[in-house]
Write an enzyme that holds these catalytic residues in place. Structure first.
Site, short mmCIF file in Angstrom:
data_model
loop_
_atom_site.label_atom_id
_atom_site.label_comp_id
_atom_site.label_asym_id
_atom_site.label_seq_id
_atom_site.Cartn_x
_atom_site.Cartn_y
_atom_site.Cartn_z
N SER A 1 0.85 -1.18 0.00
CA SER A 1 0.00 0.00 0.00
C SER A 1 0.89 1.24 0.00
O SER A 1 2.06 1.18 0.39
CB SER A 1 -0.89 0.02 1.24
OG SER A 1 -0.17 0.43 2.39
N ASP A 2 0.35 2.37 -0.45
CA ASP A 2 1.07 3.61 -0.20
C ASP A 2 0.82 3.98 1.26
O ASP A 2 -0.02 3.39 1.94
CB ASP A 2 0.62 4.71 -1.16
CG ASP A 2 1.72 5.74 -1.41
OD1 ASP A 2 2.63 5.86 -0.55
OD2 ASP A 2 1.69 6.40 -2.45
N TRP A 3 1.55 4.97 1.74
CA TRP A 3 1.56 5.30 3.17
C TRP A 3 0.13 5.49 3.70
O TRP A 3 -0.54 6.46 3.36
CB TRP A 3 2.38 6.56 3.38
CG TRP A 3 2.58 6.95 4.82
CD1 TRP A 3 1.63 7.40 5.67
CD2 TRP A 3 3.80 6.93 5.55
NE1 TRP A 3 2.17 7.67 6.90
CE2 TRP A 3 3.51 7.39 6.86
CE3 TRP A 3 5.12 6.57 5.25
CZ2 TRP A 3 4.48 7.51 7.86
CZ3 TRP A 3 6.08 6.69 6.24
CH2 TRP A 3 5.78 7.15 7.52
#
Length: 740
Positions: A280-282
């Site tokens: 996932s992105d942050w």
């Protein structure tokens, strides 16, 4: 002795006791020994920002305990031999002693910083781009890093979006080729080599099409447009064996990418048969709650893992929610096993089970801390990324013997700013980064004088320094103005509604222009800016982006003609924000404008010329190139024949130079409307002054394929225009007929 000791120790613990088994067999065997919590732990990634002095001194005792229990699979923002060894030791206190992966945003260099990525794309030089990532991987891996969150292969047509600086511009073909070069550079001869890092294709998918150019915003488009424009760089990355993918923050047609099973399960892991893992992105798993797609953390975790998101970066949701969801029967254990298996496979491929500390070498780190060959390359790459936009009266190149030069503007003596956004900070940055002032001064003759005046700040209304700048300009034979946007004004969360010069910079430029002195304008930016007054009134303009560690030297090399600029724009530069998005490969519409000023009941603005200020593929040289004798091997082709296209390019000027020869194709009629032209190939060639070169391209039906409304990918019989030229607007055209 040390390595032998590690190998014996891990063999005794059973970690290296896999014999000649395949990686998949090793993964299956290890999974069979793991508890549910240990499997979920492999899906967890935490940031180490707060561990600057080492994990033992951290105040985050909970995270440290989770690492010791085998409930963390990866850390980001942990680097350096000492730091990575300390964290790895914690992981090896766990029952199964599974090593950590260390990730980092290595975006345009590590210890040696190169031009921001959009600037690199302006070089149109795949060899240099690949080499820059090879160097970045060598340096980053020497600091114990296993994995970079790059390349960003998002196609972006809106310069208001701050993250255009991190990509390769508006074109799918160019962006795909650059993305592949970056992957080759990062992953080198293969994962497991000490100078290779895992690459990450991001952001999956269509992040560059966010509404209004506002970061993190929604994307709403047809599936045909998604497949035609935004997915090809990702498909190519998957086919090339990129180690990982990263989700995008946006929703796609109402479904957040983090839980979008169509792109993750159906396409990436299904049709494309991708074997790496998705991070996932942050915080993007948790962000599905404010998206309005998940009511709470449990539902966010359930939807993300089912859709195919393997690793949770900094949401802190998988670890707290997945074990319960599996036990309650809401999440099938097969999704957890699949995700953990994909991550473990990369750890095996990186050789971390053989020696968890193999990338953490103080000796290698010291060797790569100040690599002079890397800096030398950075200087070359910076100069090749500069785009010459205007050179009226051939002001450039400047003579090194010019008596007095004035450097005026807020960026003249900047050091750290030359890094640009998404750079790694080191304590000695101010000492080692070459300023524009120093770069120019070092190349001027000893009898020449370099004057300096700041003139103004980057983004306020203070005019108190104007008078000094004007007086400085009056003393000079030539004035070099250095203006633009601050280095932190483009990048993540740096969308801008107005993309002109900030503060009073343009006012300063106008005051200096009143002196009548010849002016060379250097524009420092991470995105296309709007600077119409300057473009119309200043005789010489260089787009210098942010060029990295050797910025000052790279700029001086071009100013004084040591390097003849050959960069070309990877994005169209708009005339106003109201013209955005403006890109070369648009559709014709049913009422196309006949010319640049046609505004009468056609697709146009009544108060603006139709073309961009500077088109895609545009860039000048100190020499002149003439195109002639465009020849086609045939004007009537059938089936899988190959079309050969030749053109003669002559250097008719006074300098040796590089030219990017660009080939475009237009499909005149189709079952869906086709763009007015599409880049299909390009070659960057060095042509000596007075020399003629024949540049040859080959096209096959594969180059004519497109997606129809049913997402069939094929080509049709018909007429096609073949175009060759120096930019997307300046081309020669010949028509062919190609039947199946």
């Amino acid at each position: 002795m040390k390595k032998a000791y590690f190998l014996l120790a891990f063999s005794a613990l059973g970690i290296n006791a896999y014999g000649q088994k395949t990686v998949d067999q090793k993964v299956s065997e290890l999974l069979s020994k793991m508890s549910l919590e240990e499997k979920v732990g492999q899906l967890v990634q935490y940031s180490g920002f707060e561990y600057a002095t080492g994990p033992q001194n951290s105040n985050s005792a909970t995270v440290l305990e989770e690492i010791k229990k085998g409930r963390v699979g990866s850390m980001l923002n942990v680097a350096g031999a000492e730091e990575t060894i300390a964290f790895q030791k914690l992981a090896l206190q766990s029952g199964l002693k599974i090593p950590l992966l260390f990730g980092q945003d290595v975006i345009h260099g590590y210890r040696t910083t190169f031009p921001v990525n959009l600037g690199q794309a302006a070089s149109w030089d795949l060899r240099l781009i690949e080499k820059s990532e090879r160097i970045a991987a060598t340096e980053a891996s020497a600091y114990g890093i296993h994995w970079t969150f790059a390349p960003m292969v998002d196609v972006a047509r809106d310069p208001r979006w701050g993250r255009v600086m991190e990509g390769s511009g508006e074109d799918t073909y160019l962006g795909t080729q650059i993305g592949l070069a970056r992957i080759r550079g990062f992953q080198g001869k293969g994962l497991g080599n000490l100078d290779a890092v895992m690459a990450c294709a991001k952001h999956f998918a269509a992040y560059g099409a966010a509404v209004g150019g506002r970061d993190y915003n929604s994307v709403d488009m047809s599936l045909r447009q998604l497949h035609e424009t935004y997915l090809p760089p990702f498909k190519a990355a998957a086919d090339a064996g990129v180690a990982t993918f990263m989700n995008s923050f946006n929703d796609i047609n109402g479904i957040p990418a983090t839980a979008n099973s169509y792109i993750l399960r159906d396409l990436l892991k299904g049709k494309w048969n991708y074997k790496g893992f998705v991070v996932s992105d942050w915080g993007s798993i948790g962000e599905m709650i404010p998206h309005g797609y998940a009511k709470d953390a449990g539902e966010a975790a359930e939807k993300a893992i089912a859709a195919g998101s393997d690793m949770d970066m900094e949401s802190h949701i998988y670890m707290t929610e997945l074990p319960r969801l599996v036990k309650e029967g809401k999440v099938n254990i097969k999704w957890v096993d699949d995700a953990a298996g994909r991550i473990l496979k990369k750890k095996f491929e990186m050789g971390l089970f053989d020696d968890p500390y193999r990338f953490s070498s103080a000796k290698r780190q010291k060797e790569q801390t100040n690599n002079t060959e890397h800096r030398k390359f950075g200087r070359e790459f910076g100069s090749k990324s500069i785009v010459l936009l205007k050179n009226h009266g051939n002001i450039l190149p400047l003579s090194k013997a010019v008596k007095t030069v004035a450097l005026i503007g807020p960026f003249g003596k900047e050091t750290v700013a030359n890094h640009g956004f998404w750079s790694i900070t080191f304590k000695d940055d101010q000492q080692r980064i070459v300023s524009q002032f120093d770069g120019i001064k070092n190349q001027l003759d000893k009898n020449s004088t370099l004057l300096y005046a700041k003139g103004c700040n980057v983004d306020d209304n203070d005019r108190s320094m104007f008078a000094e700048a004007v007086e400085t300009a009056k003393k000079a034979d030539v004035v070099i103005m250095t203006l633009g946007e601050g280095h932190a004004m483009s990048g993540e969360a740096k969308s801008r509604s107005s993309i002109g010069f900030t503060g009073v910079q343009e006012d300063l430029l106008k005051e200096i222009a009143k002196t009548g002195k010849p002016i060379v304008l250097m524009i420092n930016a991470g995105r296309p800016l709007i600077f119409n007054w300057a473009a119309d009134h200043i005789p010489a303009i260089m787009y210098t982006w942010w060029l990295g560690t050797e910025a000052g030297n790279s700029i001086a090399d071009v100013l004084f003609g040591t390097v003849n600029p050959g960069g070309k724009l990877p994005m169209s530069f708009p005339r106003t924000e109201g013209q955005i998005p403006v890109y070369y490969n648009h559709y014709n519409t049913g009422r196309p404008a006949k010319n640049n000023t046609d505004r009468n009941y056609v697709s146009a603005y009544i108060d603006l010329d139709n073309d961009p200020k500077f088109p895609f593929g545009y860039g000048l040289s100190y020499t002149e190139f003439k195109y002639s004798d465009m020849n086609l091997s045939s004007t009537a082709l059938k089936g899988n024949q190959t079309l050969t296209v030749d053109v003669t390019v002559s250097n008719t000027g006074k300098y040796d130079g590089e030219e990017v020869v660009q080939l475009y194709v237009k499909d005149l009629f189709g079952k869906v409307v086709r763009p007015v032209k599409e880049l299909k190939s390009f070659q960057k060639v060095l042509i000596r002054k007075g020399e003629n070169k024949t540049v040859t391209f080959k096209l096959t039906p594969e180059d004519l394929k497109f997606f129809d409304n049913d997402l069939n990918y094929d080509w049709e019989s018909g007429e096609f225009d073949i175009m060759i030229g120096t930019n997307s607007q300046n081309v020669q055209t010949k028509r062919i007929n190609w039947t199946r």
